[in-house]
Design an enzyme around this catalytic site. Structure first.
Site, short mmCIF file in Angstrom:
data_model
loop_
_atom_site.label_atom_id
_atom_site.label_comp_id
_atom_site.label_asym_id
_atom_site.label_seq_id
_atom_site.Cartn_x
_atom_site.Cartn_y
_atom_site.Cartn_z
N SER A 128 0.83 -1.21 0.00
CA SER A 128 0.00 0.00 0.00
C SER A 128 0.86 1.26 0.00
O SER A 128 1.99 1.27 0.48
CB SER A 128 -0.91 0.02 1.23
OG SER A 128 -1.84 -1.03 1.19
N GLU A 129 0.26 2.33 -0.55
CA GLU A 129 0.89 3.64 -0.52
C GLU A 129 -0.14 4.66 -0.02
O GLU A 129 -1.34 4.36 0.01
CB GLU A 129 1.41 4.01 -1.92
CG GLU A 129 2.50 3.06 -2.39
CD GLU A 129 3.15 3.49 -3.70
OE1 GLU A 129 2.71 4.52 -4.27
OE2 GLU A 129 4.08 2.80 -4.15
N GLU A 363 -5.48 -6.05 4.69
CA GLU A 363 -5.52 -7.15 3.72
C GLU A 363 -6.70 -7.00 2.76
O GLU A 363 -7.29 -7.98 2.30
CB GLU A 363 -5.58 -8.52 4.42
CG GLU A 363 -4.44 -8.81 5.36
CD GLU A 363 -3.12 -9.07 4.64
OE1 GLU A 363 -3.05 -8.83 3.41
OE2 GLU A 363 -2.16 -9.50 5.29
N THR A 365 -9.99 -4.02 2.38
CA THR A 365 -11.18 -3.72 3.17
C THR A 365 -12.30 -4.70 2.84
O THR A 365 -12.30 -5.34 1.79
CB THR A 365 -11.68 -2.30 2.89
OG1 THR A 365 -12.17 -2.24 1.54
CG2 THR A 365 -10.57 -1.26 3.08
#
Length: 388
Positions: A128-129, A363, A365
């Protein structure tokens, strides 16, 4: 009131007994204090590594436990029932090893896996970023080839074990194409790789979460896993397994909350009766038990499909959705069963409730899980029957 289980072998039965004893003896006495003081239990992970619990679903030839996912997830559940931060950490560590196991060369596996699976090296997973959580293909972190090295620049958000891990599995863009993403295994002491300030969270406070900053991080080409452009494929395949890990921890968390609620309901008396003898309260506990067992059933069903080598992506999303939504409901009801005491920190159920919330978020939503499930229903999925 521990879960009733049917395990495939006597070895697995013995393993679960060992895990339950270790969790009760070594983890339970530390959990409340560590969560209160936001202390990361690194030595606990070394202990789990030395006892073989960090590499359970991976091959024995590389130092893993060679266990099926059906067994591994029940181990995670036992840990999660006592201490969710550790359960999540074990799941994340397994996810950080996934790319090397599935896409690494034999030379890479021999060089790195034994220490990773043995717990000497604790892992983190960087996908993720800040602007690209549920859409990883929109990531902006880059990996530019420079001779025999790659130079990485960018930021990776919401990294479990951020600043505490010994290695990071990082996805980074190697081309301008939407899916031109590659996978890298980066040692924590690589110059230019630093953790930003730790996030202040409502739960899982003993599990550090931070944004990892990459500023001209140079790594040799040998640190790339798979071919250029394989990164998103590796990441998404790993997420299917990672979702099962979170489903198992959430199921364990819900079981722990149910156990606390039942124990309290057997002791607390009102109007001359134990509160468990009041039908209204007994029905709440019955619904909690049904929710826990439903979560366990969906999670183990997906695990058995994976173990059989069958597609399990939809079932993994179902398990993650059901188990984490149920954990939120069960932990909320546990607080209600304990009444005013449940709202205090004298009892662990208020912590369980806070910890359950994030499991509906990471992981992928639960809204993303519904998208995955819905899209799969639009495809031509032929039913498969196998023999156990």
């Amino acid at each position: 009131m521990t879960a009733r289980r049917i395990l495939p072998t006597e070895e697995a039965t013995d393993l679960l007994k060992l895990v339950r004893d270790l969790a009760t003896r070594e983890l339970l006495p530390l959990a409340a204090s560590a969560e209160k003081n936001q202390e990361f239990p690194r030595e606990v992970f070394r202990l789990l590594g030395r006892t073989g619990l960090l590499g359970l679903p991976y091959p024995e030839e590389y130092g893993g436990g060679g266990q099926s996912y059906e067994v591994y997830l029940q181990v995670l559940e036992e840990i999660g029932a006592v201490w969710s931060s550790v359960g999540v950490g074990v799941s994340v560590h397994a996810l950080s090893c996934f790319g090397l196991v599935t896409a690494g060369t034999e030379e890479q596996k021999q060089a790195w896996l034994p220490d990773m699976l043995g717990g000497e090296l604790l892992g983190a997973y960087c996908l993720s970023e800040p602007h690209a959580g549920s859409d990883p293909a929109a990531m902006r972190t880059t990996a530019r080839r420079d001779g025999d090295e790659y130079v990485l620049n960018g930021a990776k958000a919401w990294t479990t074990h951020g600043g505490r891990a010994d290695f990071y599995k990082v996805m980074a863009r190697t081309s301008e194409e939407r899916y031109g993403i590659s996978c890298f295994l980066i040692p924590a002491d690589t110059p230019g790789l630093v953790a930003d300030s730790l996030e202040t969270k409502m739960g899982l406070t003993a599990s550090p979460t931070a944004t990892m900053l990459l500023d001209d991080v140079r790594i040799p080409v040998e640190r790339r896993l798979g071919a250029e452009g394989d990164g998103l494929k590796i990441a998404l395949a790993g997420l299917d397994s990672g979702r099962l890990g979170i489903a198992a921890v959430a199921t364990g968390l819900a079981q722990g909350a149910l156990d606390q609620a039942v124990a309290y309901a057997k002791e607390r008396e009102t109007f001359g009766e134990r509160i468990i003898d009041h039908q209204g309260l007994a029905f709440v506990l019955a619904d909690m038990d049904a929710a826990v067992q439903s979560a366990r059933a969906t999670t183990l069903h997906a695990a058995r499909l994976k173990d059989a080598g069958l597609p399990f992506s939809r079932e993994a999303s179902i398990a993650k959705l059901v188990a984490t939504d149920n954990a939120m409901k069960v932990t909320t009801d546990a607080v209600q069963v304990l009444g005013g005491y449940g709202y205090t920190r004298d009892f662990p159920v208020e912590r369980y409730m806070r910890e359950a919330k994030v499991m509906q978020i990471f992981e992928g939503t639960n809204q993303i899980q519904r998208m995955v499930i819905g899209r799969s229903l639009d495809k031509d999925n032929n039913g498969t029957i196998t023999t156990r």
